[in-house]
Design a protein around this motif. Structure first.
Motif, PDB file in Angstrom:
ATOM      1  N   LEU A 153      25.994 -12.262  35.760  1.00 52.01           N
ATOM      2  CA  LEU A 153      24.560 -12.155  35.370  1.00 52.01           C
ATOM      3  C   LEU A 153      24.347 -10.922  34.269  1.00 52.01           C
ATOM      4  O   LEU A 153      24.816  -9.739  34.960  1.00 52.01           O
ATOM      5  CB  LEU A 153      23.648 -12.374  36.294  1.00 52.01           C
ATOM      6  N   ASP A 154      23.467 -10.928  33.456  1.00 50.06           N
ATOM      7  CA  ASP A 154      22.939  -9.782  32.859  1.00 50.06           C
ATOM      8  C   ASP A 154      22.140  -8.924  33.895  1.00 50.06           C
ATOM      9  O   ASP A 154      21.337  -9.688  34.152  1.00 50.06           O
ATOM     10  CB  ASP A 154      22.604  -9.815  31.370  1.00 50.06           C
ATOM     11  N   VAL A 155      22.072  -7.692  34.118  1.00 50.59           N
ATOM     12  CA  VAL A 155      21.213  -7.060  34.798  1.00 50.59           C
ATOM     13  C   VAL A 155      19.869  -6.935  34.157  1.00 50.59           C
ATOM     14  O   VAL A 155      18.798  -6.490  34.973  1.00 50.59           O
ATOM     15  CB  VAL A 155      21.584  -5.877  35.585  1.00 50.59           C
ATOM     16  N   SER A 156      19.817  -6.761  32.904  1.00 53.06           N
ATOM     17  CA  SER A 156      18.481  -6.711  32.322  1.00 53.06           C
ATOM     18  C   SER A 156      18.673  -7.915  31.332  1.00 53.06           C
ATOM     19  O   SER A 156      18.692  -7.927  30.059  1.00 53.06           O
ATOM     20  CB  SER A 156      18.622  -5.497  31.394  1.00 53.06           C
ATOM     21  N   PRO A 157      18.136  -9.082  31.749  1.00 51.61           N
ATOM     22  CA  PRO A 157      18.454 -10.303  30.786  1.00 51.61           C
ATOM     23  C   PRO A 157      17.087 -10.477  29.917  1.00 51.61           C
ATOM     24  O   PRO A 157      16.288 -10.079  30.312  1.00 51.61           O
ATOM     25  CB  PRO A 157      18.357 -11.288  31.899  1.00 51.61           C
ATOM     26  N   LEU A 158      17.468 -11.413  28.983  1.00 50.94           N
ATOM     27  CA  LEU A 158      16.300 -11.606  27.893  1.00 50.94           C
ATOM     28  C   LEU A 158      15.512 -12.707  28.697  1.00 50.94           C
ATOM     29  O   LEU A 158      14.387 -12.685  28.717  1.00 50.94           O
ATOM     30  CB  LEU A 158      16.965 -12.029  26.616  1.00 50.94           C
ATOM     31  N   VAL A 159      16.007 -13.628  29.361  1.00 53.56           N
ATOM     32  CA  VAL A 159      15.506 -14.479  30.095  1.00 53.56           C
ATOM     33  C   VAL A 159      16.428 -14.887  31.379  1.00 53.56           C
ATOM     34  O   VAL A 159      17.610 -14.394  31.476  1.00 53.56           O
ATOM     35  CB  VAL A 159      15.585 -15.912  29.515  1.00 53.56           C
ATOM     36  N   MET A 160      16.015 -15.475  32.565  1.00 56.76           N
ATOM     37  CA  MET A 160      16.723 -15.610  33.876  1.00 56.76           C
ATOM     38  C   MET A 160      17.704 -16.600  33.375  1.00 56.76           C
ATOM     39  O   MET A 160      17.344 -17.546  32.685  1.00 56.76           O
ATOM     40  CB  MET A 160      15.748 -16.145  35.023  1.00 56.76           C
ATOM     41  N   LYS A 171      13.292  -7.232  34.412  1.00 51.32           N
ATOM     42  CA  LYS A 171      13.857  -6.472  35.332  1.00 51.32           C
ATOM     43  C   LYS A 171      13.700  -7.183  36.659  1.00 51.32           C
ATOM     44  O   LYS A 171      12.982  -6.864  37.608  1.00 51.32           O
ATOM     45  CB  LYS A 171      12.799  -5.252  35.463  1.00 51.32           C
ATOM     46  N   PRO A 172      14.558  -8.135  36.730  1.00 49.91           N
ATOM     47  CA  PRO A 172      14.801  -8.992  37.944  1.00 49.91           C
ATOM     48  C   PRO A 172      15.215  -8.143  39.301  1.00 49.91           C
ATOM     49  O   PRO A 172      16.086  -7.216  39.027  1.00 49.91           O
ATOM     50  CB  PRO A 172      15.696 -10.144  37.729  1.00 49.91           C
ATOM     51  N   SER A 173      14.732  -8.338  40.411  1.00 47.37           N
ATOM     52  CA  SER A 173      15.432  -7.731  41.594  1.00 47.37           C
ATOM     53  C   SER A 173      16.624  -8.316  42.002  1.00 47.37           C
ATOM     54  O   SER A 173      17.147  -9.437  41.429  1.00 47.37           O
ATOM     55  CB  SER A 173      14.429  -8.029  42.783  1.00 47.37           C
ATOM     56  N   GLN A 174      17.445  -7.640  42.983  1.00 50.33           N
ATOM     57  CA  GLN A 174      18.832  -8.115  43.254  1.00 50.33           C
ATOM     58  C   GLN A 174      18.761  -9.363  43.794  1.00 50.33           C
ATOM     59  O   GLN A 174      19.626 -10.170  43.675  1.00 50.33           O
ATOM     60  CB  GLN A 174      19.438  -6.946  44.100  1.00 50.33           C
ATOM     61  N   GLU A 175      17.606  -9.590  44.681  1.00 49.42           N
ATOM     62  CA  GLU A 175      17.606 -10.795  45.164  1.00 49.42           C
ATOM     63  C   GLU A 175      17.487 -12.022  44.403  1.00 49.42           C
ATOM     64  O   GLU A 175      17.899 -13.285  44.170  1.00 49.42           O
ATOM     65  CB  GLU A 175      16.212 -10.839  46.147  1.00 49.42           C
ATOM     66  N   LEU A 190      18.445 -11.879  41.295  1.00 49.64           N
ATOM     67  CA  LEU A 190      19.738 -12.165  40.672  1.00 49.64           C
ATOM     68  C   LEU A 190      20.576 -13.053  41.344  1.00 49.64           C
ATOM     69  O   LEU A 190      21.299 -13.821  40.741  1.00 49.64           O
ATOM     70  CB  LEU A 190      20.200 -10.815  40.065  1.00 49.64           C
ATOM     71  N   ALA A 191      20.705 -12.635  42.502  1.00 48.10           N
ATOM     72  CA  ALA A 191      21.635 -13.250  43.597  1.00 48.10           C
ATOM     73  C   ALA A 191      21.248 -14.583  43.616  1.00 48.10           C
ATOM     74  O   ALA A 191      22.206 -15.717  43.633  1.00 48.10           O
ATOM     75  CB  ALA A 191      21.576 -12.823  44.952  1.00 48.10           C
ATOM     76  N   GLU A 192      20.183 -15.100  43.569  1.00 47.51           N
ATOM     77  CA  GLU A 192      19.461 -16.615  43.354  1.00 47.51           C
ATOM     78  C   GLU A 192      19.921 -17.090  42.278  1.00 47.51           C
ATOM     79  O   GLU A 192      20.351 -18.355  42.160  1.00 47.51           O
ATOM     80  CB  GLU A 192      17.922 -16.635  43.863  1.00 47.51           C
ATOM     81  N   ALA A 193      19.803 -16.470  41.165  1.00 50.87           N
ATOM     82  CA  ALA A 193      20.145 -17.280  39.997  1.00 50.87           C
ATOM     83  C   ALA A 193      21.605 -17.481  39.960  1.00 50.87           C
ATOM     84  O   ALA A 193      22.078 -18.379  39.447  1.00 50.87           O
ATOM     85  CB  ALA A 193      19.940 -16.308  38.768  1.00 50.87           C
ATOM     86  N   ALA A 194      22.518 -16.290  40.310  1.00 50.45           N
ATOM     87  CA  ALA A 194      23.933 -16.595  40.283  1.00 50.45           C
ATOM     88  C   ALA A 194      24.148 -17.861  41.146  1.00 50.45           C
ATOM     89  O   ALA A 194      25.245 -18.577  40.838  1.00 50.45           O
ATOM     90  CB  ALA A 194      24.560 -15.163  40.913  1.00 50.45           C
ATOM     91  N   GLU A 195      23.699 -18.012  42.378  1.00 50.80           N
ATOM     92  CA  GLU A 195      23.898 -19.068  43.241  1.00 50.80           C
ATOM     93  C   GLU A 195      23.572 -20.548  42.528  1.00 50.80           C
ATOM     94  O   GLU A 195      24.244 -21.411  42.510  1.00 50.80           O
ATOM     95  CB  GLU A 195      23.288 -18.978  44.568  1.00 50.80           C
ATOM     96  N   LYS A 196      22.537 -20.564  41.825  1.00 52.38           N
ATOM     97  CA  LYS A 196      22.045 -21.743  41.166  1.00 52.38           C
ATOM     98  C   LYS A 196      23.285 -22.193  40.040  1.00 52.38           C
ATOM     99  O   LYS A 196      23.678 -23.214  39.893  1.00 52.38           O
ATOM    100  CB  LYS A 196      20.601 -21.542  40.423  1.00 52.38           C
ATOM    101  N   ILE A 197      23.479 -21.138  39.357  1.00 53.42           N
ATOM    102  CA  ILE A 197      24.425 -21.136  38.375  1.00 53.42           C
ATOM    103  C   ILE A 197      25.822 -21.729  38.975  1.00 53.42           C
ATOM    104  O   ILE A 197      26.495 -22.652  38.542  1.00 53.42           O
ATOM    105  CB  ILE A 197      24.804 -20.150  37.360  1.00 53.42           C
ATOM    106  N   LYS A 198      26.098 -21.215  39.979  1.00 47.94           N
ATOM    107  CA  LYS A 198      27.552 -21.592  40.596  1.00 47.94           C
ATOM    108  C   LYS A 198      27.511 -22.835  41.133  1.00 47.94           C
ATOM    109  O   LYS A 198      28.347 -23.625  40.949  1.00 47.94           O
ATOM    110  CB  LYS A 198      27.867 -20.637  41.689  1.00 47.94           C
ATOM    111  N   ALA A 199      26.408 -23.312  41.485  1.00 53.31           N
ATOM    112  CA  ALA A 199      26.054 -24.645  42.141  1.00 53.31           C
ATOM    113  C   ALA A 199      26.155 -25.669  41.107  1.00 53.31           C
ATOM    114  O   ALA A 199      26.590 -26.680  41.135  1.00 53.31           O
ATOM    115  CB  ALA A 199      24.671 -24.931  42.859  1.00 53.31           C
TER     116      ALA A 199
END
Length: 129
Positions: free
Chosen positions: A27-34, A112-116, A118-127
């Motif tokens: 994930l981009d830590v400074s994303p344009l969109v989630m 400027k998403p939080s680490q939490e 970002l972690a949630e977004a990463a899990e959604k994509i992995k799933a």
């Protein structure tokens, strides 16, 4: 050594969504969109069109597979693709969930998403992979 090479080596943490022997998606830590993901070759090559053909085509196919997971995790009209390559001297492809063209505007203010978050977004994509 680029910041992306430091992510590959584990020196800098990242929210990884997919990885092979040659490629990494995170994930981009400074994303344009989630759901904004960066796709990189693990081998540091500054300019995408300087890549060897096999690595270039592999990167493109890897991006295609990750884009399918992004679209499942973040429903959108399309997953946009951008290669700019001016900020980090390491080839990278942006995958960005899009519902309108402004979602791909790199001049707009980044999230400027939080680490939490970002972690949630990463899990959604992995799933979705």
């Amino acid at each position: 050594m680029s910041i992306f090479s430091k992510i590959v080596s584990g020196e800098i943490p990242a929210h990884k969504v997919a990885e092979t022997a040659d490629f990494l998606a995170f994930l981009d830590v400074s994303p344009l969109v989630m759901g904004h993901v960066l796709i990189i070759p693990k081998k540091e090559v500054d300019y995408i069109f300087d890549m060897e053909d096999e690595l270039y085509s592999g990167l493109t196919l890897f991006a295609k597979s990750v884009a399918q997971g992004v679209k499942k995790a973040f429903p959108c009209k399309k997953v946009g693709v951008a290669v700019i390559g001016l900020e980090v001297p390491h080839t990278h492809i942006h995958l960005i969930p899009m519902n309108n063209v402004s979602d791909m505007n790199f001049a707009k203010e980044k999230l400027k998403p939080s680490q939490e978050e970002l972690a949630e977004a990463a899990e959604k994509i992995k799933a979705g992979l």
